[in-house]
Design a protein around this motif. Structure first.
Motif, mmCIF file in Angstrom:
data_model
loop_
_atom_site.group_PDB
_atom_site.id
_atom_site.type_symbol
_atom_site.label_atom_id
_atom_site.label_comp_id
_atom_site.label_asym_id
_atom_site.label_seq_id
_atom_site.Cartn_x
_atom_site.Cartn_y
_atom_site.Cartn_z
ATOM 1 N N VAL A 30 -2.801 8.083 -3.718
ATOM 2 C CA VAL A 30 -1.816 7.196 -4.345
ATOM 3 C C VAL A 30 -2.519 5.984 -4.941
ATOM 4 C CG1 VAL A 30 0.104 7.910 -2.874
ATOM 5 C CG2 VAL A 30 -1.428 6.100 -2.098
ATOM 6 N N PRO A 31 -1.917 5.339 -5.953
ATOM 7 C CA PRO A 31 -2.561 4.186 -6.588
ATOM 8 C C PRO A 31 -2.607 2.951 -5.690
ATOM 9 C CG PRO A 31 -0.382 4.557 -7.509
ATOM 10 C CD PRO A 31 -0.691 5.739 -6.645
ATOM 11 N N GLY A 32 -1.650 2.799 -4.813
ATOM 12 C CA GLY A 32 -1.644 1.663 -3.913
ATOM 13 C C GLY A 32 -1.893 2.089 -2.493
ATOM 14 N N LEU A 33 -1.288 1.380 -1.551
ATOM 15 C CA LEU A 33 -1.390 1.782 -0.150
ATOM 16 C C LEU A 33 -0.458 2.954 0.112
ATOM 17 C CD1 LEU A 33 -1.355 -1.762 1.486
ATOM 18 C CD2 LEU A 33 -3.338 -0.281 1.144
ATOM 19 N N PRO A 34 -0.854 3.871 0.977
ATOM 20 C CA PRO A 34 0.023 5.009 1.264
ATOM 21 C C PRO A 34 1.289 4.564 1.971
ATOM 22 C CG PRO A 34 -1.846 4.976 2.768
ATOM 23 C CD PRO A 34 -2.125 3.935 1.735
ATOM 24 N N PRO A 35 2.409 5.234 1.740
ATOM 25 C CA PRO A 35 3.656 4.904 2.439
ATOM 26 C C PRO A 35 3.458 4.946 3.955
ATOM 27 C CG PRO A 35 4.061 6.465 0.673
ATOM 28 C CD PRO A 35 2.579 6.366 0.819
ATOM 29 N N LEU A 36 4.107 4.029 4.641
ATOM 30 C CA LEU A 36 3.851 3.838 6.068
ATOM 31 C C LEU A 36 4.183 5.064 6.916
ATOM 32 C CD1 LEU A 36 2.986 1.943 8.328
ATOM 33 C CD2 LEU A 36 5.344 1.097 8.443
ATOM 34 N N LYS A 37 5.357 5.657 6.702
ATOM 35 C CA LYS A 37 5.801 6.746 7.571
ATOM 36 C C LYS A 37 4.872 7.957 7.512
ATOM 37 C CE LYS A 37 9.800 9.638 8.693
ATOM 38 N NZ LYS A 37 11.216 9.973 8.341
ATOM 39 N N PRO A 38 4.577 8.507 6.334
ATOM 40 C CA PRO A 38 3.650 9.647 6.310
ATOM 41 C C PRO A 38 2.231 9.267 6.722
ATOM 42 C CG PRO A 38 4.214 8.974 4.082
ATOM 43 C CD PRO A 38 5.147 8.244 4.996
ATOM 44 N N PHE A 39 1.858 8.027 6.496
ATOM 45 C CA PHE A 39 0.529 7.584 6.914
ATOM 46 C C PHE A 39 0.393 7.630 8.434
ATOM 47 C CE2 PHE A 39 -2.212 4.129 8.447
ATOM 48 C CZ PHE A 39 -3.429 4.512 7.885
#
Length: 300
Positions: A30-39
């Motif tokens: 992803v271009p930014g930080l990965p989404p919290l839940k799937p991370f």
């Protein structure tokens, strides 16, 4: 409950490296930080599945482990845990990992992770390891999967770009695995011979294996340039890949006429540092060249 013994079943250092590669895959996807839940739940599920595969490896390799100096201390080999306890632990970890990935991440990651677990615990450990000196090459695809699993956790693998870039990361680890493991096998060849495991230095000799380490290291150097050639990474990664790859080549060339019998272990240890640093360079390059990274959020 003997926590230390169960913890050892998970091969924590090996699994930590696998999860590290999966996490890098999440950040690169992803271009930014990965989404919290799937991370969070992707990392947890991948760790649990990897730990389950490691525990199944202990169970299947009990006879071999008792014969090898490197593994004779393992909980099942020493009788600290029974086969029933190890099976129950591995089975529960595997089931819970699949539930976490299916319910809290996505079905694609669960399916890919399950295939990787079966590939390592069953196809490699139970069959390939005992069937062919190319065991680590053929079976290496399972151990190379973590970046794909991490990438899938945050994207669901919905586009061609996802598959192309994620599989490129898998290819790097796949090519890295033979020189990494064969260096260890050279040093531990008497162990493998005693356990009747057909590792390459046992079946074809040390010199033959040294040449294979060198050939695969050259191939690895070339493969690690592909992220730049495909536009996935830039100059920062290129510099790191060239320096790290040059170091690996130095070790592989010197392994042809090693200064002492312990030198293969130096190659083995460098290979671990190499992989971690290479993936770190991938991440640094991704963050520094993408201006949108700092706008990313951990939402979703």
């Amino acid at each position: 409950m003997p926590f230390a013994e169960y913890w050892e079943l998970t091969k924590p250092r090996v699994v930590a490296l696998l999860v590290f590669c999966a996490v890098i895959g999440m950040f690169l996807a992803v271009p930014g930080l990965p989404p919290l839940k799937p991370f969070v739940f992707g990392s947890l599920g991948i760790w649990m599945a990897s730990a389950s595969a490691a525990a199944f490896n202990h169970l299947i390799d009990e006879r071999i482990d008792k014969l090898m100096t490197r593994t004779a201390h393992r909980p099942l080999a020493t009788g600290q845990l029974s086969a029933r306890q190890v099976f129950a632990f591995a089975f529960v970890l595997g089931i819970v990992s699949m539930l976490v990935l299916t319910v809290l991440v996505n079905w694609m990651t669960a399916a890919l992770t399950f295939a990787s677990l079966i590939g390592y615990a069953v196809i490699y450990t139970a069959f390939l390891k005992r069937a062919t000196p190319q065991n680590i090459v053929i079976g290496g695809i399972a151990g190379a999967a973590p970046p794909l699993l991490g990438w899938s956790a945050v994207t669901g693998m919905t586009g061609e770009r996802d598959w192309a870039y994620a599989l490129l990361l898998v290819l790097i680890i796949f090519v890295w695995t033979p020189p990494h493991f064969w260096a260890l096998a050279i040093f531990r060849r008497e162990d493998y011979s005693r356990a009747q495991v057909p590792m390459l230095p046992v079946t074809h000799g040390v010199e033959y294996t040294r040449w294979h380490v060198l050939f695969y290291t050259i191939l690895l150097f070339v493969v690690t340039l592909l992220p730049v050639l495909t536009g996935m990474s830039g100059v920062l990664y290129l510099g790191g890949a060239v320096v790290l790859g040059g170091g690996f080549l130095y070790y592989a060339v010197r392994l042809m006429k090693p200064p002492d019998e312990f030198y293969p272990m130096k190659v083995f240890r460098y290979s671990i540092t190499y992989l971690m640093a290479l993936f770190a360079f991938l991440l640094f390059d991704h963050w520094l060249v993408d201006p949108m990274v700092h706008l990313g959020t951990m939402a979703g």
